[in-house]
Design a protein around this motif. Structure first.
Motif, short mmCIF file in Angstrom:
data_model
loop_
_atom_site.label_atom_id
_atom_site.label_comp_id
_atom_site.label_asym_id
_atom_site.label_seq_id
_atom_site.Cartn_x
_atom_site.Cartn_y
_atom_site.Cartn_z
N ALA A 64 0.83 -1.21 0.00
CA ALA A 64 0.00 0.00 0.00
C ALA A 64 0.86 1.26 0.00
O ALA A 64 1.93 1.30 0.60
N THR A 65 0.40 2.28 -0.68
CA THR A 65 1.06 3.59 -0.66
C THR A 65 0.04 4.65 -0.25
O THR A 65 0.02 5.07 0.89
N TRP A 66 -0.83 5.06 -1.17
CA TRP A 66 -1.78 6.12 -0.86
C TRP A 66 -2.89 5.66 0.09
O TRP A 66 -3.56 6.47 0.71
N LEU A 67 -3.10 4.35 0.25
CA LEU A 67 -4.11 3.84 1.16
C LEU A 67 -3.54 3.55 2.56
O LEU A 67 -4.28 3.18 3.46
N LEU A 68 -2.25 3.76 2.74
CA LEU A 68 -1.60 3.47 4.01
C LEU A 68 -2.23 4.21 5.20
O LEU A 68 -2.43 3.60 6.26
N PRO A 69 -2.62 5.50 5.09
CA PRO A 69 -3.28 6.16 6.22
C PRO A 69 -4.57 5.46 6.65
O PRO A 69 -4.90 5.41 7.84
N TYR A 70 -5.30 4.89 5.71
CA TYR A 70 -6.53 4.18 6.05
C TYR A 70 -6.23 2.87 6.76
O TYR A 70 -6.95 2.49 7.68
N TRP A 71 -5.17 2.17 6.31
CA TRP A 71 -4.74 0.97 7.02
C TRP A 71 -4.33 1.31 8.45
O TRP A 71 -4.67 0.60 9.39
N GLU A 72 -3.58 2.40 8.60
CA GLU A 72 -3.14 2.80 9.93
C GLU A 72 -4.33 3.15 10.81
O GLU A 72 -4.37 2.78 11.99
N GLU A 73 -5.30 3.83 10.26
CA GLU A 73 -6.51 4.17 11.01
C GLU A 73 -7.26 2.92 11.45
O GLU A 73 -7.73 2.82 12.58
N THR A 84 9.38 6.96 6.61
CA THR A 84 9.30 6.51 5.22
C THR A 84 8.12 5.56 5.07
O THR A 84 7.60 5.04 6.06
N ILE A 85 7.72 5.34 3.84
CA ILE A 85 6.62 4.40 3.56
C ILE A 85 6.97 3.03 4.12
O ILE A 85 6.12 2.37 4.71
N GLU A 86 8.21 2.59 3.93
CA GLU A 86 8.63 1.27 4.40
C GLU A 86 8.56 1.18 5.92
O GLU A 86 8.11 0.17 6.47
N GLN A 87 8.96 2.23 6.63
CA GLN A 87 8.88 2.23 8.10
C GLN A 87 7.42 2.20 8.55
O GLN A 87 7.08 1.51 9.53
N ARG A 88 6.57 2.94 7.87
CA ARG A 88 5.15 2.94 8.23
C ARG A 88 4.53 1.57 7.98
O ARG A 88 3.74 1.08 8.77
N ARG A 89 4.91 0.93 6.87
CA ARG A 89 4.42 -0.42 6.59
C ARG A 89 4.89 -1.40 7.67
O ARG A 89 4.12 -2.25 8.12
N ASN A 90 6.17 -1.29 8.05
CA ASN A 90 6.70 -2.19 9.08
C ASN A 90 5.95 -2.03 10.39
O ASN A 90 5.63 -3.01 11.07
N ALA A 91 5.67 -0.79 10.78
CA ALA A 91 4.92 -0.55 12.02
C ALA A 91 3.51 -1.14 11.92
O ALA A 91 3.01 -1.75 12.86
N LEU A 92 2.90 -0.96 10.78
CA LEU A 92 1.56 -1.51 10.55
C LEU A 92 1.58 -3.03 10.60
O LEU A 92 0.74 -3.66 11.25
#
Length: 166
Positions: A64-73, A84-92
């Motif tokens: 995910a890229t532009w949908l990442l904030p919705y996944w996080e929510e 970074t996108i990769e760090q946010r994905r890892n946290a998710l």
């Protein structure tokens, strides 16, 4: 393309239009207006195909890229645009993986994602204990972060030791 002409080479740039020309009669190979209509339809088809491909990338948090904030929510993570996108994905992914029972391999994966380091977990050092070994690094900052993650996830009856940093 099964057949071609000077007009086809000059007008049809869209991959969809170039594929579609094979489905119509060769009589249109020199039909200027028809080829331009085919090109415009092909460009629109390419946009739709690209949109669908991009949308399919958003279905999984790993891509995910532009949908990442919705996944996080969805998982209760406050979006941090400084990462970074990769760090946010890892946290998710770390949060997603904590939603089910923890085994040593899964705990290794979560701690690795959380600390961005290679981690080994060794079971049964003594009764009701396990060891955590970081590969190739030492430092208290990583140790504290790892302890926070492990304390939150490990079964309550287990003890662990993080003495070895290699």
């Amino acid at each position: 393309m099964k057949y071609t002409s000077e007009y086809i080479q000059k007008i049809l740039k869209s991959p969809s239009a170039q594929r579609a020309i094979d489905y119509i009669t060769p009589i249109y190979a020199n039909a200027y207006a028809a080829l331009w209509l085919m090109e415009v339809i092909g460009e629109e088809t390419d946009l739709i195909v690209n949109w669908i491909d991009d949308y399919l990338e958003q279905v999984l948090p790993q891509t995910a890229t532009w949908l990442l904030p919705y996944w996080e929510e969805e998982y209760g993570i406050t979006p941090n645009d400084a990462l970074t996108i990769e760090q946010r994905r890892n946290a998710l992914l770390a949060v997603i993986r904590t939603r089910s029972p923890i085994n040593p391999k899964k705990l290794e994966s979560i701690v690795s994602l959380g600390t961005e380091l290679d981690v080994n977990i060794i079971e049964n050092l003594t009764k009701y204990s396990f060891g955590v070994i970081f590969k190739g690094i030492s430092g208290l900052g990583y140790s504290k972060k790892a302890r926070d993650i492990i304390d939150r996830l490990k079964p309550a009856h287990l003890y662990y030791d993080m003495t070895g940093f290699f």
